[in-house]
Scaffold this active site. Structure first.
Site, mmCIF file in Angstrom:
data_model
loop_
_atom_site.group_PDB
_atom_site.id
_atom_site.type_symbol
_atom_site.label_atom_id
_atom_site.label_comp_id
_atom_site.label_asym_id
_atom_site.label_seq_id
_atom_site.Cartn_x
_atom_site.Cartn_y
_atom_site.Cartn_z
ATOM 1 N N GLY A 14 0.830 -1.124 0.039
ATOM 2 C CA GLY A 14 0.012 0.035 0.064
ATOM 3 C C GLY A 14 0.890 1.395 0.157
ATOM 4 O O GLY A 14 2.046 1.404 0.443
ATOM 5 N N ASP A 109 6.067 -6.131 4.770
ATOM 6 C CA ASP A 109 6.526 -7.352 5.018
ATOM 7 C C ASP A 109 6.160 -8.216 3.646
ATOM 8 O O ASP A 109 7.053 -9.133 3.494
ATOM 9 C CB ASP A 109 5.869 -7.868 6.218
ATOM 10 N N THR A 134 6.107 1.070 5.550
ATOM 11 C CA THR A 134 4.807 0.778 5.778
ATOM 12 C C THR A 134 4.382 1.887 6.832
ATOM 13 O O THR A 134 5.132 1.944 7.735
ATOM 14 C CB THR A 134 4.753 -0.508 6.195
ATOM 15 N N ASP A 136 2.205 1.267 8.909
ATOM 16 C CA ASP A 136 1.947 0.138 10.120
ATOM 17 C C ASP A 136 3.156 -0.125 10.914
ATOM 18 O O ASP A 136 2.832 -0.300 12.096
ATOM 19 C CB ASP A 136 1.437 -1.188 9.584
ATOM 20 N N GLY A 181 -3.686 -0.629 10.411
ATOM 21 C CA GLY A 181 -2.688 -1.611 11.241
ATOM 22 C C GLY A 181 -2.965 -2.957 11.351
ATOM 23 O O GLY A 181 -3.701 -3.385 12.172
ATOM 24 N N ARG A 182 -2.624 -3.900 10.228
ATOM 25 C CA ARG A 182 -3.273 -5.254 10.003
ATOM 26 C C ARG A 182 -2.847 -6.106 11.249
ATOM 27 O O ARG A 182 -3.642 -6.612 11.589
ATOM 28 C CB ARG A 182 -2.722 -5.634 8.664
ATOM 29 N N TYR A 301 -7.137 5.555 4.200
ATOM 30 C CA TYR A 301 -6.626 6.164 3.020
ATOM 31 C C TYR A 301 -6.099 7.809 3.120
ATOM 32 O O TYR A 301 -5.448 8.082 2.050
ATOM 33 C CB TYR A 301 -7.670 6.199 2.010
ATOM 34 N N GLU A 302 -6.916 8.511 4.118
ATOM 35 C CA GLU A 302 -6.285 10.012 4.318
ATOM 36 C C GLU A 302 -4.898 9.965 4.568
ATOM 37 O O GLU A 302 -4.278 11.104 4.351
ATOM 38 C CB GLU A 302 -7.157 10.430 5.146
ATOM 39 N N ARG A 304 -2.424 7.687 3.682
ATOM 40 C CA ARG A 304 -1.277 6.807 2.904
ATOM 41 C C ARG A 304 -0.662 7.567 1.950
ATOM 42 O O ARG A 304 0.435 7.334 1.639
ATOM 43 C CB ARG A 304 -1.827 5.621 2.037
#
Length: 427
Positions: A14, A109, A134, A136, A181-182, A301-302, A304
């Protein structure tokens, strides 16, 4: 076959603020050393089909100012060449057709895993280095070193939450805010701690086990009741989207059929975690006789593709330079890191988690003082709230329950708080 002295750059996963700084710095470093550079559009998407049409020559003039901008000059995708050895071979052949013998991958990753698998498959035909990207912040870098994009995403997230906090107070409502944050709660916690949100809930606080949705709801109810007992009808709760991946399967059914991406991850952006929590929370509050205005809000999305803040601009230009220089010096099969201001390669073979066979993920350390400080400033039910008769009475009065009944209903949340304190003290 063209002469093999060309560097390629591609971006996977992403978007994250700072991608363009890496592209620009790496391109300039290679070109001034006499090595031509091509950018590969859309990550591995076209290469793994054997298509070389997505390669575009990069020049100093084209990239010298892109470090100011968000997004990716080369586009991005989650295409996964590791799904089939034929994709890895097609990718290798396509790069060799382009005269590429040096490759910089920029990603998280999953892209790092693709890079190491590609390097292994190429068997010396390609030299590969990975740049950790990332928002994240979950790549396994040394403690205190961010993945690029995280600091900008946190900065933008804090500004958004600050506005929502003012709206919450002005309108006497609660916001349930879901942050990206997956697998790890770094971004949610970073935003919540910096903004002084009412509370933040992350997957790591629940350990390795499955999470019950009702447990999350009770944490929120406890915070709302505690705020009301103190005379406040507003609040901001931040949830890490990765909570979804640890939910009990029966609770996951609440979200309907789950879509998955090329790396077999649940598409968290397609899941309405905030809305589901809002509905369940409203029902729980109604059972307790409370009516609280609730609003759900995703912030993802705001963040990234925001323009990078100076920290990430400088950081990513350093990373791009080091990645290119490492390849120019003959290096390969490593991820770029800056430790105490000095370049340090992390070999690919040290990045794998032996339990999963995948790239190791850095989680929030819930035993750290950093996390303990964050918890201390959150509004949550704590042991002293139930041990003190006056405090317990005030809490119970909000929901019109006898104190002992309130303790019976929410006491397990306090036990969790005690467990966190014991973990920190034994760390």
């Amino acid at each position: 076959m063209p002469d093999m002295n060309r560097m390629a750059i591609l971006c996977g996963g992403g978007p994250a603020p700072g991608i363009n700084s890496v592209i620009g710095a790496a391109t300039i470093r290679a070109l001034v050393s006499g090595v031509s550079v091509v950018g590969i559009r859309d990550g591995f998407k076209w290469l793994m089909q054997g298509d070389i049409g997505a390669a575009v020559p990069l020049s100093i003039g084209a990239v010298s100012r892109i470090h100011f901008t968000g997004g990716s000059y080369l586009g991005i995708s989650r295409a996964n060449p590791t799904r089939d050895p034929r994709y890895l071979e097609a990718t290798t052949d396509a790069l060799l057709q382009l005269g590429v013998d040096k490759l910089i991958t920029v990603g998280g990753d999953d892209t790092a895993f693709s890079a190491m698998r590609l390097a292994a498959h190429a068997g010396g035909r390609l030299r590969v280095v990975h740049v950790p990207k990332t928002i994240d912040n979950d790549l396994d870098l040394p403690h205190g070193i961010s993945t690029f994009g995280f600091q900008t995403a946190r900065h933008v997230g804090v500004e958004l939450v600050k506005s929502l906090m003012v709206d919450a107070k002005t309108t006497s409502r609660w916001y349930v805010i879901v942050a990206m944050g997956r697998k790890a709660g770094h971004l949610a916690l970073g935003i919540g701690k910096a903004a002084a949100a009412t509370l933040t809930i992350i997957p790591e606080e629940f350990g390795d086990g499955r999470i019950r949705l009702d447990h999350v709801i009770d944490i929120l109810v406890g915070a709302i009741v505690k705020r009301k007992s103190l005379g406040h009808d507003d609040g901001t709760a931040i949830l890490a989207e990765g909570l979804v991946e640890q939910l009990e399967p029966s609770d996951l059914e609440t979200f309907g059929e789950l879509e998955r991406d090329e790396h077999d991850h649940v598409r968290l952006a397609e899941i309405n975690l905030g809305d589901v929590v809002k509905v369940r929370l409203r029902q729980r509050l109604a059972q307790l006789g409370l009516q609280t205005a609730l609003v759900s809000k995703d912030i993802g999305y705001e963040l990234r593709c925001a323009d990078p803040i100076p920290f990430d601009m400088e950081y990513t230009r350093d990373l791009g330079y080091c990645a290119a220089q490492y390849l120019l010096d003959g290096g390969t099969d490593a991820m770029v890191m800056l430790v105490d201001g000095r370049f340090q390669p992390l070999p690919f073979n040290q990045m794998l988690d032996p339990r999963t066979g995948r790239t190791r993920v850095r989680l929030v350390d819930v035993r750290s003082e950093q996390y303990e400080i964050a918890r201390r400033y959150m509004v949550r039910l704590r042991p002293e709230d139930l041990d003190d008769a006056n405090s317990l009475g005030a809490l119970a009065a909000v929901v019109h329950l006898p104190p002992d009944e309130f303790r019976r209903m929410f006491g397990y949340l306090v036990a969790d708080a005690v467990s966190h304190e014991e973990l920190r003290l034994t760390a």
